[in-house]
Design an enzyme around this catalytic site. Sequence first.
Site, PDB file in Angstrom:
ATOM      1  N   GLU A 197       0.877  -1.171  -0.085  1.00 12.48           N
ATOM      2  CA  GLU A 197       0.056   0.004  -0.047  1.00 12.48           C
ATOM      3  C   GLU A 197       0.919   1.305   0.094  1.00 12.48           C
ATOM      4  O   GLU A 197       0.840   2.142   0.930  1.00 12.48           O
ATOM      5  CB  GLU A 197      -1.021   0.120   1.193  1.00 12.48           C
ATOM      6  CG  GLU A 197      -2.010  -1.213   1.046  1.00 12.48           C
ATOM      7  CD  GLU A 197      -3.085  -0.907   2.059  1.00 12.48           C
ATOM      8  OE1 GLU A 197      -2.860  -0.490   3.076  1.00 12.48           O
ATOM      9  OE2 GLU A 197      -4.421  -1.582   1.610  1.00 12.48           O
ATOM     10  N   GLU A 384      -5.256  -8.371  -1.146  1.00 14.82           N
ATOM     11  CA  GLU A 384      -5.932  -8.239   0.110  1.00 14.82           C
ATOM     12  C   GLU A 384      -7.610  -7.917  -0.499  1.00 14.82           C
ATOM     13  O   GLU A 384      -7.734  -7.200  -1.305  1.00 14.82           O
ATOM     14  CB  GLU A 384      -5.555  -7.031   0.887  1.00 14.82           C
ATOM     15  CG  GLU A 384      -4.298  -7.240   1.244  1.00 14.82           C
ATOM     16  CD  GLU A 384      -3.677  -6.223   2.312  1.00 14.82           C
ATOM     17  OE1 GLU A 384      -4.610  -5.473   2.683  1.00 14.82           O
ATOM     18  OE2 GLU A 384      -2.465  -5.806   2.450  1.00 14.82           O
TER      19      GLU A 384
HETATM   20  P1  P53 Z   1      -7.559  -3.313   9.085  1.00 15.30           P
HETATM   21  C1  P53 Z   1      -6.230   1.506   5.978  1.00 15.30           C
HETATM   22  C2  P53 Z   1      -7.241   1.707   4.986  1.00 15.30           C
HETATM   23  C3  P53 Z   1      -7.126   0.444   3.981  1.00 15.30           C
HETATM   24  C4  P53 Z   1      -6.314  -0.525   4.109  1.00 15.30           C
HETATM   25  O1  P53 Z   1      -7.269  -2.781   7.345  1.00 15.30           O
HETATM   26  C5  P53 Z   1      -5.275  -0.722   5.231  1.00 15.30           C
HETATM   27  C6  P53 Z   1      -5.448   0.384   6.155  1.00 15.30           C
HETATM   28  C7  P53 Z   1      -4.671   0.399   7.262  1.00 15.30           C
HETATM   29  O2  P53 Z   1      -5.373   0.491   8.524  1.00 15.30           O
HETATM   30  O3  P53 Z   1      -4.500  -1.214   5.255  1.00 15.30           O
HETATM   31  C8  P53 Z   1      -4.646  -2.778   4.480  1.00 15.30           C
HETATM   32  O4  P53 Z   1      -6.730  -4.232   9.517  1.00 15.30           O
HETATM   33  C9  P53 Z   1      -3.309  -3.237   4.908  1.00 15.30           C
HETATM   34  C10 P53 Z   1      -3.376  -4.244   6.224  1.00 15.30           C
HETATM   35  C11 P53 Z   1      -4.794  -4.059   6.856  1.00 15.30           C
HETATM   36  C12 P53 Z   1      -5.835  -4.287   6.087  1.00 15.30           C
HETATM   37  O5  P53 Z   1      -5.823  -3.314   5.088  1.00 15.30           O
HETATM   38  O6  P53 Z   1      -7.471  -1.713   9.584  1.00 15.30           O
HETATM   39  O7  P53 Z   1      -2.434  -3.401   4.048  1.00 15.30           O
HETATM   40  O8  P53 Z   1      -2.170  -4.466   6.744  1.00 15.30           O
HETATM   41  O9  P53 Z   1      -4.565  -5.067   7.846  1.00 15.30           O
HETATM   42  C13 P53 Z   1      -7.159  -4.062   6.666  1.00 15.30           C
HETATM   43  O10 P53 Z   1      -8.911  -3.581   9.309  1.00 15.30           O
END
Ligand code: P53
Length: 490
Positions: A197, A384
């Site tokens: 990211e 993801e």
């Molecule tokens: P969590 C913010 C917005 C979108 C994706 O997020 C993000 C984040 C960081 O919080 O991160 C990605 O765990 C990232 C992962 C993360 C996942 O999205 O806040 O690549 O590390 O865990 C989900 O629900």
Amino acid sequence: MSLPEGFLWGGATAANQYEGGFDQGGRGLSTLDIVTSGSQEQPRQLTVKDAQGKIHNISMYEGMPEDCQGYLDENQYYPSHRATDFYHHWQEDIALFAEQGYKAYRMSISWTRIFPDGTKESLNEEGILFYERIFNELLKYGIEPIVTLNHFDMPLALAESREGWLDRRTIEDFLDYAVLLFERFKEQVKYWITFNEINLLNGYVFLGIKGKDLGKRAQALHHVFLASARCVMEGKKINPDFQIGMMLASAGMYPETCNPNDSMREIEVSRMFKYLYSDVQCRGYYPEYALKEYERNGWQLVMESDDLDLLRKGTVDFLSFSYYNSAVISTKEQEKTSRGNMMEAVKNPYLEESEWGWPIDPTGLRIVLNQLYDRYQLPLFIVENGLGALDTFNDQNEIVDDARIAYLSAHIEQMIKAVVHDGVKLLGYTPWGCIDIISAGTGEMKKRYGFIYVDLDDSGKGTFARKKKKSFYWYKKVIESNGTSIQAKP
Ligand code: P53
């Protein structure tokens, strides 16, 4: 309607949220190791010490004040320290991934497990051996490792001594790290992702920068772009078969109305939030709109003479991305609220939202796949996707996570349409947090994404025992059928 043979079904995690063992096997500290847990209402905090030795807790999003240093407070709970303990459960967990039939597994390497202080002088052989065992275990089951070199890891020593990525020397240190891994694992690993990211990297935690000057962020990101480009160039010399990709946080975006001003605003936000990063890494140069924006803000990048040439030569082989939700972009200032992961967005009346307020938009995934493929004509990889939700046990002590199954099956359906109907070239699909891990955004444990439950709560208490959820069996069937059996309730 079916996906190509060899489609890489699997799951994804990251070291900072999953691995733990923060003070074991010679690992050094990273900035995330001084970040506490939070919630939707209460942001995660950095624990810091000022020049007078006074301790403060500062919102992770406010950043590190210029006159403070990171501080590890014994009375605080830091979720990264043990996370969900892959460090001690890797054999058991990989066996579960294999049972589900994974073809691929995306994981990240912790920079400070390889170089505890961020530089090659601190090389920790034990760290390399840890990952070697993991790759061999994956390959034993025929699972292809997809390795992220940097998933939000910033060595604390580099942040403290030189503001991390703001300092050009960090490029060389990162390259030492990457080249070492390329050399050591050139037989085991073919797919590499440079920075997770990249478009979300900011501030002290991810870049090592103190204060709030966004010009510093632009300069630090210039160094990150260069490091990524040079990784691609060096990696190809070590093994020409390597596939080296970039990784974008790729939320969908819509203009709120057919008012042309909304449409123009959406273009501007999409560019500065997403496309700037993929344009640099896929096309090999800074787009004009970004140079104009930098100029307007008075951000003058300090460059060396061959920087632009390196960006041109180090373009990526594939574009991987995360997709969770979409956002509505409006020009009506007063309506703006923060929704999902987007700063500037209003509620979408056509979509439901998750328990954490993230809009659920499966068609948005098809749109994003098409937009990215139209723009770059490069292979894409969904690395993801998933639903962060509360899990509860029923009377039979089972977790019936139907909402997660419904979310994933709807997204897979749209993904298949993008490939089969629209002709998008897609390498694979690795849903996020395939086993429960710490949330990056809130530091919570109760925001879970996994097919496999881990017994741990928000304060760090639990047995770390693993347990299969209903979605575990559902996803196994999806993989077995190569996506032809995806119905939510078979
Ligand atoms: P969590 C913010 C917005 C979108 C994706 O997020 C993000 C984040 C960081 O919080 O991160 C990605 O765990 C990232 C992962 C993360 C996942 O999205 O806040 O690549 O590390 O865990 C989900 O629900």
